[in-house]
Design a protein around this motif. Structure first.
Motif, PDB file in Angstrom:
ATOM      1  N   CYS A 117      21.967  10.564 -43.316  1.00 20.39           N
ATOM      2  CA  CYS A 117      22.247  10.556 -42.036  1.00 20.39           C
ATOM      3  C   CYS A 117      21.051  10.087 -41.099  1.00 20.39           C
ATOM      4  CB  CYS A 117      22.917  11.772 -41.515  1.00 20.39           C
ATOM      5  SG  CYS A 117      24.491  12.149 -42.216  1.00 20.39           S
ATOM      6  N   CYS A 122      23.370   7.426 -39.336  1.00 20.64           N
ATOM      7  CA  CYS A 122      24.637   7.812 -39.058  1.00 20.64           C
ATOM      8  C   CYS A 122      25.164   8.124 -37.612  1.00 20.64           C
ATOM      9  CB  CYS A 122      24.820   9.081 -39.918  1.00 20.64           C
ATOM     10  SG  CYS A 122      26.159   9.995 -39.474  1.00 20.64           S
ATOM     11  N   HIS A 125      25.281  11.686 -36.621  1.00 25.43           N
ATOM     12  CA  HIS A 125      24.412  12.546 -36.767  1.00 25.43           C
ATOM     13  C   HIS A 125      22.857  11.874 -36.432  1.00 25.43           C
ATOM     14  CE1 HIS A 125      27.051  14.370 -39.573  1.00 25.43           C
ATOM     15  NE2 HIS A 125      27.047  15.400 -38.683  1.00 25.43           N
ATOM     16  N   HIS A 167      26.866  13.211 -45.126  1.00 28.07           N
ATOM     17  CA  HIS A 167      27.711  14.116 -44.564  1.00 28.07           C
ATOM     18  C   HIS A 167      29.016  14.306 -45.134  1.00 28.07           C
ATOM     19  CE1 HIS A 167      28.711  10.954 -41.165  1.00 28.07           C
ATOM     20  NE2 HIS A 167      29.852  11.502 -41.519  1.00 28.07           N
TER      21      HIS A 167
HETATM   22 ZN   LIG Z   1      25.916  11.994 -40.642  1.00 29.91          ZN
END
Ligand SMILES: [Zn+2]
Length: 188
Positions: A117, A122, A125, A167
């Motif tokens: 992430c 990402c 995040h 994630h």
């Molecule tokens: Zn993430």
């Protein structure tokens, strides 16, 4: 206070190359430089020019960075293996230097990447360390561009690319991969 001793810095043995030298010494290619900090080896300039981690959090993330065998990747691999799929790990991409597919189904031509992430920004995040802001924006933007170039390169060679965020739930991710592999195998 022991906390402040390395405030913004890690002892060199934890991050041997980072910040080692700023310029390539004479006689060395500009892509590699001699690490004067500890190992005395030629190291890529991109590694040596990384700033010191600015906080414990950043530092932990940097030291946790691994090219392969991350925990989410291992869980996904185990699930795939349990479902009877066989694949290559860290498979070198033909025509791209130093780039590998995390999980490659070479016959079905399916490339799976498990993206961290932080390193791959990402959308859920995406955080960026406040310190060294410019350096980080460039670094992370470069990673994203690199991912896109890798996707395009593989697509041109007839590969499908599946990217999974670290994630994501590993079993859902594994389902997606299995579905895709089965779909390709079922094709006449
Ligand atoms: Zn993430």
């Amino acid at each position: 206070m022991s906390v402040s001793v390395y405030a913004g810095r890690r002892p060199p043995e934890r991050v041997p190359h980072r910040g080692a030298v700023q310029r390539a010494p004479r006689g060395r290619s500009s892509r590699t430089i001699l690490c004067v900090r500890r190992c005395r080896r030629d190291i890529p300039f991109s590694v040596a020019s990384m700033p010191f981690p600015s906080s414990a959090g950043v530092s932990a993330r940097m030291s946790k960075q691994r090219r392969r065998d991350t925990a989410p990747e291992i869980s996904v691999r185990k699930l795939l293996h349990a479902r009877g799929l066989r694949y290559r790990v860290a498979w070198p991409i033909p025509g791209m230097k130093r780039r590998t597919v995390d999980i490659a189904f070479t016959r079905a031509k399916i490339a799976v990447f498990i993206d961290g992430c932080f390193w791959h920004s990402c959308p859920e995040h995406a955080t960026r360390p406040a310190a060294n802001d410019t350096w980080w924006s460039e670094k992370l933007a470069k990673n994203t561009a690199r991912d896109l170039a890798t996707n395009e390169h593989l697509n041109r060679q007839g590969w499908r690319v599946i990217r999974i965020w670290e994630h994501e739930d590993p079993s859902e991710a594994a389902d997606r991969i299995v579905d895709e592999v089965m779909r390709v195998r079922a094709r006449p």
